[in-house]
Design a protein around this motif. Sequence first.
Motif, PDB file in Angstrom:
ATOM      1  N   THR A   9       6.894   8.560   7.507  1.00  0.00           N
ATOM      2  CA  THR A   9       5.785   9.516   7.457  1.00  0.00           C
ATOM      3  C   THR A   9       5.589  10.032   6.035  1.00  0.00           C
ATOM      4  OG1 THR A   9       6.245  10.167   9.737  1.00  0.00           O
ATOM      5  CG2 THR A   9       4.898  11.686   8.427  1.00  0.00           C
ATOM      6  N   ASP A  10       6.696  10.335   5.356  1.00  0.00           N
ATOM      7  CA  ASP A  10       6.616  10.788   3.966  1.00  0.00           C
ATOM      8  C   ASP A  10       6.018   9.701   3.069  1.00  0.00           C
ATOM      9  OD1 ASP A  10       7.713  13.201   4.715  1.00  0.00           O
ATOM     10  OD2 ASP A  10       9.717  12.740   3.926  1.00  0.00           O
ATOM     11  N   LYS A  11       6.412   8.458   3.298  1.00  0.00           N
ATOM     12  CA  LYS A  11       5.886   7.332   2.519  1.00  0.00           C
ATOM     13  C   LYS A  11       4.373   7.201   2.754  1.00  0.00           C
ATOM     14  CE  LYS A  11       6.393   2.304   2.249  1.00  0.00           C
ATOM     15  NZ  LYS A  11       7.098   1.156   2.830  1.00  0.00           N
ATOM     16  N   PHE A  12       3.957   7.281   4.001  1.00  0.00           N
ATOM     17  CA  PHE A  12       2.540   7.221   4.353  1.00  0.00           C
ATOM     18  C   PHE A  12       1.774   8.343   3.655  1.00  0.00           C
ATOM     19  CE2 PHE A  12      -1.065   8.376   6.978  1.00  0.00           C
ATOM     20  CZ  PHE A  12      -1.615   7.164   7.355  1.00  0.00           C
ATOM     21  N   SER A  13       2.291   9.553   3.753  1.00  0.00           N
ATOM     22  CA  SER A  13       1.652  10.730   3.160  1.00  0.00           C
ATOM     23  C   SER A  13       1.536  10.592   1.650  1.00  0.00           C
ATOM     24  CB  SER A  13       2.428  11.996   3.507  1.00  0.00           C
ATOM     25  OG  SER A  13       2.421  12.212   4.898  1.00  0.00           O
ATOM     26  N   GLU A  14       2.576  10.085   1.019  1.00  0.00           N
ATOM     27  CA  GLU A  14       2.575   9.915  -0.434  1.00  0.00           C
ATOM     28  C   GLU A  14       1.504   8.925  -0.877  1.00  0.00           C
ATOM     29  OE1 GLU A  14       5.469   8.132  -3.880  1.00  0.00           O
ATOM     30  OE2 GLU A  14       6.415   9.214  -2.226  1.00  0.00           O
ATOM     31  N   VAL A  15       1.412   7.794  -0.177  1.00  0.00           N
ATOM     32  CA  VAL A  15       0.415   6.786  -0.541  1.00  0.00           C
ATOM     33  C   VAL A  15      -0.992   7.356  -0.383  1.00  0.00           C
ATOM     34  CG1 VAL A  15      -0.605   4.561   0.130  1.00  0.00           C
ATOM     35  CG2 VAL A  15       1.879   4.780  -0.105  1.00  0.00           C
ATOM     36  N   TYR A  16      -1.239   8.025   0.745  1.00  0.00           N
ATOM     37  CA  TYR A  16      -2.587   8.559   0.974  1.00  0.00           C
ATOM     38  C   TYR A  16      -2.931   9.697   0.016  1.00  0.00           C
ATOM     39  CZ  TYR A  16      -4.448   5.778   4.716  1.00  0.00           C
ATOM     40  OH  TYR A  16      -4.990   4.738   5.417  1.00  0.00           O
ATOM     41  N   SER A  17      -1.969  10.503  -0.349  1.00  0.00           N
ATOM     42  CA  SER A  17      -2.269  11.612  -1.255  1.00  0.00           C
ATOM     43  C   SER A  17      -2.577  11.112  -2.675  1.00  0.00           C
ATOM     44  CB  SER A  17      -1.140  12.643  -1.273  1.00  0.00           C
ATOM     45  OG  SER A  17       0.025  12.104  -1.822  1.00  0.00           O
ATOM     46  N   GLN A  18      -2.221   9.871  -2.980  1.00  0.00           N
ATOM     47  CA  GLN A  18      -2.499   9.293  -4.300  1.00  0.00           C
ATOM     48  C   GLN A  18      -3.563   8.199  -4.246  1.00  0.00           C
ATOM     49  OE1 GLN A  18       1.282   8.028  -5.920  1.00  0.00           O
ATOM     50  NE2 GLN A  18       2.215  10.008  -5.516  1.00  0.00           N
ATOM     51  N   LEU A  19      -4.135   7.967  -3.074  1.00  0.00           N
ATOM     52  CA  LEU A  19      -5.072   6.869  -2.869  1.00  0.00           C
ATOM     53  C   LEU A  19      -6.400   7.108  -3.589  1.00  0.00           C
ATOM     54  CD1 LEU A  19      -5.421   4.187  -1.304  1.00  0.00           C
ATOM     55  CD2 LEU A  19      -6.463   5.536   0.527  1.00  0.00           C
ATOM     56  N   THR A  20      -6.862   6.077  -4.271  1.00  0.00           N
ATOM     57  CA  THR A  20      -8.201   6.066  -4.871  1.00  0.00           C
ATOM     58  C   THR A  20      -8.782   4.680  -4.635  1.00  0.00           C
ATOM     59  OG1 THR A  20      -7.587   5.192  -7.048  1.00  0.00           O
ATOM     60  CG2 THR A  20      -7.410   7.598  -6.742  1.00  0.00           C
ATOM     61  N   LYS A  21     -10.030   4.495  -5.030  1.00  0.00           N
ATOM     62  CA  LYS A  21     -10.637   3.169  -4.894  1.00  0.00           C
ATOM     63  C   LYS A  21      -9.982   2.157  -5.827  1.00  0.00           C
ATOM     64  CE  LYS A  21     -14.900   4.477  -5.882  1.00  0.00           C
ATOM     65  NZ  LYS A  21     -16.338   4.400  -6.167  1.00  0.00           N
ATOM     66  N   HIS A  22      -9.192   2.640  -6.798  1.00  0.00           N
ATOM     67  CA  HIS A  22      -8.570   1.758  -7.784  1.00  0.00           C
ATOM     68  C   HIS A  22      -7.163   1.291  -7.399  1.00  0.00           C
ATOM     69  CE1 HIS A  22     -11.982   2.767 -10.218  1.00  0.00           C
ATOM     70  NE2 HIS A  22     -11.683   4.039 -10.097  1.00  0.00           N
ATOM     71  N   ASN A  23      -6.544   1.902  -6.382  1.00  0.00           N
ATOM     72  CA  ASN A  23      -5.199   1.478  -5.982  1.00  0.00           C
ATOM     73  C   ASN A  23      -5.112   1.191  -4.487  1.00  0.00           C
ATOM     74  OD1 ASN A  23      -5.268   4.076  -4.979  1.00  0.00           O
ATOM     75  ND2 ASN A  23      -3.351   4.734  -5.912  1.00  0.00           N
ATOM     76  N   LEU A  24      -6.169   0.689  -3.939  1.00  0.00           N
ATOM     77  CA  LEU A  24      -6.255   0.368  -2.512  1.00  0.00           C
ATOM     78  C   LEU A  24      -5.171  -0.610  -2.058  1.00  0.00           C
ATOM     79  CD1 LEU A  24      -8.019   0.997  -0.060  1.00  0.00           C
ATOM     80  CD2 LEU A  24      -9.493  -0.896  -0.725  1.00  0.00           C
ATOM     81  N   ALA A  25      -4.702  -1.453  -2.948  1.00  0.00           N
ATOM     82  CA  ALA A  25      -3.677  -2.445  -2.607  1.00  0.00           C
ATOM     83  C   ALA A  25      -2.376  -1.797  -2.134  1.00  0.00           C
ATOM     84  CB  ALA A  25      -3.406  -3.349  -3.803  1.00  0.00           C
ATOM     85  N   GLU A  26      -2.161  -0.526  -2.489  1.00  0.00           N
ATOM     86  CA  GLU A  26      -0.952   0.193  -2.062  1.00  0.00           C
ATOM     87  C   GLU A  26      -0.852   0.281  -0.540  1.00  0.00           C
ATOM     88  OE1 GLU A  26       1.412   1.568  -4.213  1.00  0.00           O
ATOM     89  OE2 GLU A  26       0.305   0.554  -5.799  1.00  0.00           O
ATOM     90  N   LEU A  27      -1.982   0.218   0.150  1.00  0.00           N
ATOM     91  CA  LEU A  27      -1.984   0.346   1.607  1.00  0.00           C
ATOM     92  C   LEU A  27      -1.290  -0.821   2.305  1.00  0.00           C
ATOM     93  CD1 LEU A  27      -5.595   1.672   2.242  1.00  0.00           C
ATOM     94  CD2 LEU A  27      -3.453   2.960   2.316  1.00  0.00           C
ATOM     95  N   LYS A  28      -1.300  -1.975   1.693  1.00  0.00           N
ATOM     96  CA  LYS A  28      -0.712  -3.164   2.341  1.00  0.00           C
ATOM     97  C   LYS A  28       0.761  -2.955   2.687  1.00  0.00           C
ATOM     98  CE  LYS A  28      -0.340  -8.058   2.348  1.00  0.00           C
ATOM     99  NZ  LYS A  28      -0.974  -9.286   2.079  1.00  0.00           N
ATOM    100  N   ALA A  29       1.466  -2.185   1.857  1.00  0.00           N
ATOM    101  CA  ALA A  29       2.890  -1.935   2.111  1.00  0.00           C
ATOM    102  C   ALA A  29       3.113  -1.001   3.294  1.00  0.00           C
ATOM    103  CB  ALA A  29       3.541  -1.352   0.860  1.00  0.00           C
TER     104      ALA A  29
END
Length: 143
Positions: A9-29
Amino acid sequence: MAEKSGYLTDKFSEVYSQLTKHNLAELKALYHQDIIFEDPAHKVVGWQNLNDYFERLLKSVIDCQFEIHETSSEQNIAFIQWTMTFRHPRLAGGKSRAVKGCSCIKFKDDLVIYHRDYFDMGEMLYEGIPVLGGLIRRLKESL
């Protein structure tokens, strides 16, 4: 198991709190190949379809950020309370809009297999349309 779901959950929250249109690839993990994603307007099945959905969504906005407020997790399920702030060129004249919501996520094999977002679609879209938005806001205030 709660410890593991807390980490995920923390990992999910961290990725989404830093998500932009420029780092969308982070979601694959985060997501399982067989992900089922739902929100008030869509149901998307499978990682590639979800990736395509997010690419279209983020391409249409000027910017979009998530602020995570609170999380709760137990075994293989988590709830995440958030505020999404975004600017869309065709809503509210491109001015910043904020929508509060909650995500329910379920894990399988340490990845998100199910993701359901709950938010007020009227608040997100319809209230940003010039004439319709005013009508909806007045209707909500009268209830």
